[in-house]
Write a protein that holds these residues in place. Sequence first.
Motif, PDB file in Angstrom:
ATOM      1  N   SER A 163       8.527  -0.502 -12.074  1.00  0.00           N
ATOM      2  CA  SER A 163       8.715   0.144 -10.781  1.00  0.00           C
ATOM      3  C   SER A 163       8.653  -0.912  -9.696  1.00  0.00           C
ATOM      4  O   SER A 163       8.001  -1.955  -9.867  1.00  0.00           O
ATOM      5  N   MET A 164       9.356  -0.656  -8.581  1.00  0.00           N
ATOM      6  CA  MET A 164       9.177  -1.559  -7.448  1.00  0.00           C
ATOM      7  C   MET A 164       7.732  -1.475  -6.945  1.00  0.00           C
ATOM      8  O   MET A 164       7.241  -2.425  -6.332  1.00  0.00           O
ATOM      9  N   ALA A 165       7.054  -0.376  -7.233  1.00  0.00           N
ATOM     10  CA  ALA A 165       5.616  -0.257  -6.952  1.00  0.00           C
ATOM     11  C   ALA A 165       4.860  -0.944  -8.082  1.00  0.00           C
ATOM     12  O   ALA A 165       4.223  -0.304  -8.931  1.00  0.00           O
ATOM     13  N   ASP A 166       4.945  -2.286  -8.113  1.00  0.00           N
ATOM     14  CA  ASP A 166       4.447  -3.053  -9.256  1.00  0.00           C
ATOM     15  C   ASP A 166       2.940  -2.901  -9.457  1.00  0.00           C
ATOM     16  O   ASP A 166       2.443  -3.086 -10.564  1.00  0.00           O
ATOM     17  N   GLY A 167       2.220  -2.558  -8.414  1.00  0.00           N
ATOM     18  CA  GLY A 167       0.776  -2.373  -8.552  1.00  0.00           C
ATOM     19  C   GLY A 167       0.405  -1.138  -9.356  1.00  0.00           C
ATOM     20  O   GLY A 167      -0.760  -0.943  -9.718  1.00  0.00           O
ATOM     21  N   LEU A 168       1.390  -0.276  -9.630  1.00  0.00           N
ATOM     22  CA  LEU A 168       1.104   0.993 -10.318  1.00  0.00           C
ATOM     23  C   LEU A 168       1.630   1.011 -11.749  1.00  0.00           C
ATOM     24  O   LEU A 168       1.678   2.066 -12.374  1.00  0.00           O
ATOM     25  N   THR A 169       1.998  -0.162 -12.278  1.00  0.00           N
ATOM     26  CA  THR A 169       2.641  -0.183 -13.589  1.00  0.00           C
ATOM     27  C   THR A 169       1.658  -0.420 -14.733  1.00  0.00           C
ATOM     28  O   THR A 169       1.944  -1.177 -15.670  1.00  0.00           O
ATOM     29  N   ALA A 170       0.493   0.234 -14.669  1.00  0.00           N
ATOM     30  CA  ALA A 170      -0.449   0.143 -15.797  1.00  0.00           C
ATOM     31  C   ALA A 170       0.202   0.779 -17.027  1.00  0.00           C
ATOM     32  O   ALA A 170       0.797   1.854 -16.932  1.00  0.00           O
ATOM     33  N   PRO A 171       0.087   0.130 -18.198  1.00  0.00           N
ATOM     34  CA  PRO A 171       0.728   0.676 -19.407  1.00  0.00           C
ATOM     35  C   PRO A 171      -0.024   1.860 -20.012  1.00  0.00           C
ATOM     36  O   PRO A 171       0.481   2.516 -20.920  1.00  0.00           O
ATOM     37  N   PHE A 172      -1.235   2.117 -19.512  1.00  0.00           N
ATOM     38  CA  PHE A 172      -1.993   3.280 -19.984  1.00  0.00           C
ATOM     39  C   PHE A 172      -2.980   3.676 -18.888  1.00  0.00           C
ATOM     40  O   PHE A 172      -3.356   2.847 -18.054  1.00  0.00           O
ATOM     41  N   ALA A 173      -3.364   4.954 -18.875  1.00  0.00           N
ATOM     42  CA  ALA A 173      -4.413   5.391 -17.962  1.00  0.00           C
ATOM     43  C   ALA A 173      -5.770   5.129 -18.608  1.00  0.00           C
ATOM     44  O   ALA A 173      -5.883   5.059 -19.840  1.00  0.00           O
ATOM     45  N   GLY A 174      -6.795   4.966 -17.773  1.00  0.00           N
ATOM     46  CA  GLY A 174      -8.133   4.756 -18.311  1.00  0.00           C
ATOM     47  C   GLY A 174      -8.684   6.039 -18.924  1.00  0.00           C
ATOM     48  O   GLY A 174      -8.389   7.138 -18.451  1.00  0.00           O
ATOM     49  N   ASP A 175      -9.489   5.897 -19.986  1.00  0.00           N
ATOM     50  CA  ASP A 175     -10.154   7.078 -20.570  1.00  0.00           C
ATOM     51  C   ASP A 175     -11.071   7.738 -19.550  1.00  0.00           C
ATOM     52  O   ASP A 175     -11.082   8.964 -19.402  1.00  0.00           O
ATOM     53  N   LEU A 176     -11.835   6.897 -18.857  1.00  0.00           N
ATOM     54  CA  LEU A 176     -12.726   7.448 -17.825  1.00  0.00           C
ATOM     55  C   LEU A 176     -11.904   8.107 -16.726  1.00  0.00           C
ATOM     56  O   LEU A 176     -12.200   9.214 -16.287  1.00  0.00           O
ATOM     57  N   ALA A 177     -10.875   7.421 -16.270  1.00  0.00           N
ATOM     58  CA  ALA A 177     -10.055   7.939 -15.184  1.00  0.00           C
ATOM     59  C   ALA A 177      -9.438   9.284 -15.576  1.00  0.00           C
ATOM     60  O   ALA A 177      -9.350  10.200 -14.746  1.00  0.00           O
ATOM     61  N   PHE A 178      -9.029   9.416 -16.816  1.00  0.00           N
ATOM     62  CA  PHE A 178      -8.461  10.677 -17.280  1.00  0.00           C
ATOM     63  C   PHE A 178      -9.471  11.814 -17.098  1.00  0.00           C
ATOM     64  O   PHE A 178      -9.115  12.915 -16.643  1.00  0.00           O
ATOM     65  N   GLU A 179     -10.739  11.538 -17.391  1.00  0.00           N
ATOM     66  CA  GLU A 179     -11.783  12.565 -17.214  1.00  0.00           C
ATOM     67  C   GLU A 179     -11.970  12.914 -15.734  1.00  0.00           C
ATOM     68  O   GLU A 179     -12.067  14.095 -15.368  1.00  0.00           O
TER      69      GLU A 179
END
Lengths: 316, 316
Positions: free
Chosen positions: A224-240
């Motif tokens: 994405s041009m929003a390169d700061g948001l291109t994490a390949p996975f979400a965090g387990d904690l963050a998902f909770e």
Amino acid sequence: VITATDISRAASRIEDWTVRTPLLPCPRLSESLGVDVALKAENLQHTGSFKPRGVFNALLARRERGATIAGVAAFSAGNHAMAAAYAGRALGLPTVVCMPPHAVVTKIEAVRRLGGEVILTDDLLGTCREVAAQRGYDLLHPFDDPDVIAGQATVGAEIVASGFAPHLILVPVGGGGLISGIAAAVKHARPGTRIVGIEPVTANAMTHALRAGVAGPLPNRPQSMADGLTAPFAGDLAFEYVTSLVESIVEVDEESIRTAWWEMLDQTKLLLEPSAAVGLAALRNGLIEVRPGVRVVFVISGGNTSPAALATLTLP
Amino acid sequence: VITATDISRAASRIEDWTVRTPLLPCPRLSESLGVDVALKAENLQHTGSFKPRGVFNALLARRERGATIAGVAAFSAGNHAMAAAYAGRALGLPTVVCMPPHAVVTKIEAVRRLGGEVILTDDLLGTCREVAAQRGYDLLHPFDDPDVIAGQATVGAEIVASGFAPHLILVPVGGGGLISGIAAAVKHARPGTRIVGIEPVTANAMTHALRAGVAGPLPNRPQSMADGLTAPFAGDLAFEYVTSLVESIVEVDEESIRTAWWEMLDQTKLLLEPSAAVGLAALRNGLIEVRPGVRVVFVISGGNTSPAALATLTLP
């Protein structure tokens, strides 16, 4: 879930090391959207993003618990890398950062300028674990760490303390650490506040996790041009956190991000990176219900962009 | 010379109509320059520049003195034009602005969007006088008016009130209204503060006036990427203020402005126009003596730029 005490301790810990960024009113955006807009200007944070909050809190909390830290090993394509190098230098710790070969050259250079060692690798987490083990360094996860989340939560605590009392807070989402911290801080203090996350449709790790019911790797490398948001996975904690505290996660396409980016630059007069424009893109696309006159905070997550990226604004 | 009372009256007059802009610390620029930097962020002012201060003060002061204003006639290539249209709309006055045919299209559009009528003409002052006389409108000079100068002086008064106590204030110079106001406000309160003005070498109306001993038109039409500073002549009043209150006026070339512009964008994380980067260009060129550790204010005069202008940052 982190407690109010965790968050106030984090705030005390990082106070001398980070900037308490301003919450700036934005009359132009307020007028054009018909709501009362305030901007949490984390682009004015050290290294140009919110990331030092989590990094400093994690390292200082480990020291408080009696750990001796020999060095820091981190992985990131950009803002977390710079924050790790900056904090490492400030705290006198050698820092090595694993970055992808496709990372923006200026961000690699920025890490080196801050004294960080850079290892280019496609296997970010694997290489980082290996280096940390070999050298006896502490691995510092960019988002899936309760101390990192408590550090990012200070953004939310400062919004609460500002007295602005927003009805809605719009937060860009990559791995989910920032929105987790903000939601924890704000929901403790003002449970009625709506927290909405926004991610690129082409880099939608959290949406993917919500659909699957569990955080896991995206099938393709996010871009994405929003390169700061291109994490390949979400965090387990963050998902909770997102499941329990966040109203919704919405997705925006690249063209909407580009249009919103210029609108944000022009109307806020802040230099912000495309990642920080996704909230406006979502509003302009009608993806978030907003009643006239409500108070809305846009979290300006960072301001690290380049002349080459800015030149893309002239594309037809 | 305007008095402290004139300035505090101006501040009261414009209080409800303008933004009291923040004076932002800038750790990155402070570190890289070895001085303590603060940014007076007039790019966050209504219409994206300091200009509404002078415009509102002039119009409101005339009303206070009993004048009935039928409408406003102004001339400008950009920021004063937008400020006049904005103030006209806010105060319920029809506004006509004479702009040069080579004015940036986005600025012409901005004036129209604010409800201003635009007349394109090469003879800005002549046409403006004519239109004002025909319609019975008030002519509003962009800088050579004591009420306009008193309005711009509120920038200086806010710097004084901030408690930052600068040793040096760097002010971009076009016709000279902003530096005149700032010098008047600051020298009243803290006579030891150094005020230095900076203008493009290719748009150096004030240097030209100082050499000639009198304000007069430049021999050629001034041109600069710092388009906000391309006044074809310095103000008579401004010439007097600069002669008596300002330490020096220094000149910077286009390439230095372009380099400093990106450095300012990157290090301040504010969207600012090239005109607001001339102070850093002068420091980088060694044109202003600055001792390590002193407190320096950069006056960020405006933030009105375009994607096309930003794209020039990628030029080799």
